[in-house]
Design a protein around this motif. Structure first.
Motif, PDB file in Angstrom:
ATOM      1  N   PRO A 242       3.954  -1.229  11.772  1.00 26.64           N
ATOM      2  CA  PRO A 242       3.259  -2.205  12.583  1.00 26.64           C
ATOM      3  C   PRO A 242       3.724  -3.622  12.380  1.00 26.64           C
ATOM      4  O   PRO A 242       3.591  -4.445  13.265  1.00 26.64           O
ATOM      5  N   GLU A 243       4.264  -3.940  11.196  1.00 25.46           N
ATOM      6  CA  GLU A 243       4.695  -5.311  10.941  1.00 25.46           C
ATOM      7  C   GLU A 243       6.109  -5.309  10.361  1.00 25.46           C
ATOM      8  O   GLU A 243       6.409  -5.952   9.381  1.00 25.46           O
TER       9      GLU A 243
ATOM     10  N   ILE B 213       0.580  -4.050   6.357  1.00 20.88           N
ATOM     11  CA  ILE B 213      -0.245  -4.333   7.518  1.00 20.88           C
ATOM     12  C   ILE B 213      -1.321  -5.341   7.118  1.00 20.88           C
ATOM     13  O   ILE B 213      -1.813  -5.316   5.980  1.00 20.88           O
ATOM     14  N   THR B 214      -1.662  -6.229   8.022  1.00 23.68           N
ATOM     15  CA  THR B 214      -2.717  -7.205   7.749  1.00 23.68           C
ATOM     16  C   THR B 214      -4.054  -6.593   8.142  1.00 23.68           C
ATOM     17  O   THR B 214      -4.338  -6.415   9.333  1.00 23.68           O
ATOM     18  N   VAL B 215      -4.854  -6.238   7.147  1.00 23.42           N
ATOM     19  CA  VAL B 215      -6.173  -5.662   7.396  1.00 23.42           C
ATOM     20  C   VAL B 215      -7.220  -6.763   7.377  1.00 23.42           C
ATOM     21  O   VAL B 215      -7.968  -6.964   8.314  1.00 23.42           O
TER      22      VAL B 215
ATOM     23  N   SER C  89       0.470   5.386   8.303  1.00 24.00           N
ATOM     24  CA  SER C  89       0.163   5.830   9.654  1.00 24.00           C
ATOM     25  C   SER C  89      -0.455   7.220   9.621  1.00 24.00           C
ATOM     26  O   SER C  89      -0.303   7.978   8.660  1.00 24.00           O
TER      27      SER C  89
ATOM     28  N   VAL D 142      -7.579   1.634  10.596  1.00 27.41           N
ATOM     29  CA  VAL D 142      -7.519   0.467  11.485  1.00 27.41           C
ATOM     30  C   VAL D 142      -6.475   0.746  12.548  1.00 27.41           C
ATOM     31  O   VAL D 142      -5.541   1.525  12.338  1.00 27.41           O
ATOM     32  N   GLU D 143      -6.630   0.108  13.692  1.00 26.34           N
ATOM     33  CA  GLU D 143      -5.709   0.334  14.802  1.00 26.34           C
ATOM     34  C   GLU D 143      -4.778  -0.858  14.969  1.00 26.34           C
ATOM     35  O   GLU D 143      -5.208  -2.010  14.949  1.00 26.34           O
ATOM     36  N   ARG D 144      -3.519  -0.576  15.119  1.00 20.74           N
ATOM     37  CA  ARG D 144      -2.522  -1.593  15.390  1.00 20.74           C
ATOM     38  C   ARG D 144      -1.540  -1.030  16.415  1.00 20.74           C
ATOM     39  O   ARG D 144      -0.934   0.028  16.173  1.00 20.74           O
ATOM     40  N   GLY D 145      -1.394  -1.709  17.538  1.00 19.06           N
ATOM     41  CA  GLY D 145      -0.434  -1.281  18.544  1.00 19.06           C
ATOM     42  C   GLY D 145      -0.704   0.103  19.094  1.00 19.06           C
ATOM     43  O   GLY D 145       0.244   0.841  19.404  1.00 19.06           O
TER      44      GLY D 145
END
Length: 551
Positions: free
Chosen positions: A177-178, A195-197, A207, A247-250
Motif C-alpha cells: 500500500p505504501e 502502512i499508516t494505521v 495483506s 484496515v482498508e487501503r486501496g
C-alpha cells in the motif's frame, strides 16, 4: 384527557399485540432488521412460555483438579448469568454438562451473535507499551527476510511441479500500500508492508492474501528462537500482536502487526464502571465507544505509567489482540480509558457488559449457535393455561354483570382498558432500556395486579351500594363516595408500586421480572380506576341520569 391516555396506551401496546398474535412463521419471514424492531418494541414471551434459542459452548478443563473444575464452572456460569441479565436478557437458562460443555438458552428476541460474544470473550483488558527503535526494525527485517525466503521456496517448488499452481499461494510479492518490494535499508517486501494505521505512525501490516503465510512464519520454531534471542539482548521482552480488525487501503484489507511489551504494563480490571457513549478519541472506529473508569488503584497506576511514558504509544489488548493503539500525550489523572464500541448501540452495550465483568481466562469454544429450543412446559401446557385463564376471566365478568348490571358492564370494558394500560407501561420499560420478558414469574405478577384490580372494583361497587340512599340522592351519594374512596384507592396502588420497585432494585432474575410486570399491572390498575371507572361512574349518574347502579 381520558381519550388521549387511552389512545396513547393503544399505540404503545400495538407492537406487543402484533407479536403475540403473529404465527412463528410470519415472524421468521420478517427481515432481520424488521424482526429486531418488532422485538425491541414488544413485551416478548419468555423462555418458559415460548421457548428460545440454544447455544452450546465447550472448553478444555482437563488441567483442573475436580475441586478446581467445579469452582471454575460455578464462576463461569454465574458470570454469564450476570452478563446476560445486565444486557437485558432476563432469566437465561444455563446448564453445565458433564463433558465440559454448557447449554445456554435465551429468548427468541435475543441477538444470538451478541449473546455468543458475551459468552466467549473474557473481557480482560491489558495495556502494553510499544517496543520500537533500530533493534525492533532489525527484527522486523529478519521476519520479512524469512517471508521472502519462504515465498522463493514456494515459487521454486511450483516451478518444479511444472507450473501447475501459481507462485502467489499465500506469498505473492505484489506491490504494498505504501511502496513495493524494496531493496533499500528499512524497507519491507510487499509481504510485510509498511502502512499508516494511526496518524503519524507507520506500522507494518500484512495483506489478506499473505496472512496465513505470515502467521506460519511467526509460529516457526526458528523464528521463535530468533525472537527469544532478540528479547534476551533487548529487555524488556517483546511480542508480536495482531490488530483486532483489518484496515482498508486501496480497496484491499491489511492486518496490522504490532511489536509490544510481552509483559503487562497495566491491568485495567477490575473497572469501576463501563459506560456507553458517543465516540470521541476512537471516532474513526465507530460511532459509539465504551468509556472505562478505573478503580482507585488502577487510576493511580495509569497516571504513573502515562506520566513516565509521555510521547510513547500504548496498545490496549483484549482477547489476545490489540483492540486500539493510543499515543500518550501526557499524564492521565482521571483513570478514564476509551475503547471503540462499533457502529451499533447494541454492540457497544454488549462490549460494556463484557468489560465490566471480566471472566476467568478460559478458552471457550462455540459449538452450536442457533438451535431452536422449545418451552420446557410444552406448547400444549401453555395453550391450556391460556384457555383456562380466558374461561376464568369470562366467568368473572359474567358475575360482575349479574351482580352489578350497568356497573358490571363498566368493569368488563374496564378490564380491556386495564390490559391496554398494563401493556403500555411495559412498553415504557422498553423505552427506558429495560426489556421485561413475560415469563412465568411475570404471569404471576400480572395475576397479582389483576387480583388487586378486581378487589378494588368489588370494594368500590359494594361501598357505593352501601352508601347509596334514596333514588333522588343517587347522584350526590355516588359523587361523594368517589371523593371519599379516592385517597384509599391511590394509597393502595402507590404502596403496591413501591413494593414492586423494591423488588426490581434488590431482586435478581425471576424476582426482577415479577416486579416489572407487577409494577406495570399496578400502574395499569391505577390509571383505569382513576380515569375509566371514575369517569364512567360519574357519567352514569350525571349525564345519563341512570338512577340505579345495581340491584
Amino acid at each position: 384527557m381520558f381519550l388521549a391516555v387511552t389512545l396513547l396506551g393503544a399505540v404503545l401496546v400495538s407492537p406487543t399485540i402484533r407479536l403475540w398474535f403473529s404465527s412463528p412463521e410470519s415472524v421468521e419471514a420478517l427481515s432481520p432488521e424488521e424482526r429486531k424492531v418488532l422485538y425491541g418494541q414488544s413485551t416478548v414471551p419468555g423462555i418458559d412460555l415460548a421457548g428460545g434459542y440454544r447455544l452450546v459452548a465447550g472448553m478444555d478443563l482437563s488441567r483442573y483438579t475436580e475441586r478446581g473444575r467445579a469452582r471454575a464452572v460455578e464462576g463461569l456460569v454465574e458470570n454469564w448469568r450476570r452478563r446476560l441479565n445486565a444486557f437485558g436478557i432476563s432469566e437465561p437458562v444455563i446448564t453445565a454438562r458433564e463433558n465440559d460443555t454448557f447449554e445456554i438458552v435465551v429468548p427468541r428476541s435475543a441477538d444470538t451473535g451478541l449473546v455468543s460474544r458475551i459468552i466467549r470473550e473474557s473481557g480482560e483488558i491489558t495495556l502494553h507499551l510499544f517496543k520500537d527503535g533500530a533493534e525492533v526494525q532489525a527484527l522486523r527485517q529478519r521476519i520479512d527476510d524469512a517471508l521472502r525466503e519462504r515465498a522463493s521456496d514456494v515459487a521454486a517448488s511450483d516451478a518444479g511441479n511444472g507450473g501447475q499452481e501459481p507462485a502467489d499461494r499465500g506469498g505473492s510479492v505484489s506491490e504494498g500500500p505504501e511502496g513495493s518490494a524494496s531493496d533499500g535499508p528499512g524497507a519491507f517486501s510487499a509481504l510485510l508492508a509498511r502502512i499508516t494505521v494511526e496518524e503519524g505512525f507507520g506500522d507494518i501490516a500484512v495483506s489478506e492474501d499473505n496472512l496465513d503465510a505470515v502467521m506460519a512464519i511467526l509460529a516457526d520454531s526458528t523464528v521463535q528462537a530468533g525472537i527469544r534471542a532478540f528479547n534476551l539482548a533487548n529487555p524488556p521482552a517483546g511480542a508480536f500482536a495482531w490488530a483486532s480488525e483489518p484496515v482498508e487501503r486501496g480497496g484491499r484489507l491489511f492486518h496490522p502487526l504490532y511489536f509490544i511489551n510481552q509483559d503487562v504494563d497495566l491491568n485495567v480490571q477490575p473497572v469501576a464502571s463501563a459506560v456507553v457513549s458517543d465516540a470521541s478519541v476512537t471516532a474513526n472506529r465507530g460511532a459509539y465507544a465504551v468509556r472505562l473508569f478505573l478503580q482507585d488503584e488502577g487510576r493511580e497506576s495509569l497516571a504513573n505509567v502515562s506520566s513516565a511514558n509521555a510521547g510513547n504509544r500504548v496498545a490496549i489488548k483484549m482477547n489476545g489482540q490489540v483492540y486500539v493503539t493510543l499515543n500518550i500525550q501526557g499524564r492521565i489523572p482521571d483513570g478514564r480509558i476509551e475503547v471503540p464500541g462499533g457502529d451499533a448501540l447494541e454492540e457497544a452495550r454488549a462490549l460494556a457488559v463484557i468489560l465490566e465483568s471480566a471472566s476467568p481466562a478460559l478458552d471457550v469454544a462455540q459449538l452450536d449457535q442457533a438451535a431452536e429450543a422449545l418451552s420446557p412446559l410444552g406448547e400444549g401446557a401453555v395453550s391450556s393455561a391460556a384457555g383456562a385463564g380466558a374461561i376464568g376471566l369470562g366467568l368473572l365478568c359474567a358475575m360482575f354483570v349479574i351482580r352489578y348490571r350497568a356497573a358490571g358492564l363498566l368493569f368488563v370494558t374496564g378490564m380491556l382498558h386495564y390490559l391496554i394500560m398494563t401493556g403500555a407501561v411495559l412498553r415504557l420499560w422498553n423505552i427506558a432500556g429495560i426489556a421485561p420478558y413475560f415469563t412465568l414469574a411475570g404471569a404471576v405478577g400480572l395475576l397479582g395486579a389483576a387480583l388487586v384490580f378486581v378487589s378494588v372494583h368489588l370494594w368500590i361497587f359494594e361501598y357505593l351500594r352501601a352508601e347509596s340512599g334514596t333514588e333522588s340522592s343517587v347522584r350526590q351519594d355516588v359523587m361523594g363516595s368517589l371523593e371519599k374512596i379516592r385517597p384509599v384507592l391511590v394509597w393502595t396502588h402507590v404502596m403496591l408500586l413501591l413494593v414492586s420497585v423494591s423488588l426490581v432494585v434488590v431482586g435478581t432474575d425471576a424476582v426482577v421480572n415479577f416486579g416489572l410486570v407487577l409494577f406495570s399491572g399496578a400502574a395499569g390498575s391505577l390509571l383505569t380506576c382513576m380515569c375509566w371507572t371514575n369517569m364512567l361512574l360519574s357519567s352514569l349518574v350525571a349525564d345519563w341520569q341512570i338512577r340505579k347502579l345495581s340491584v
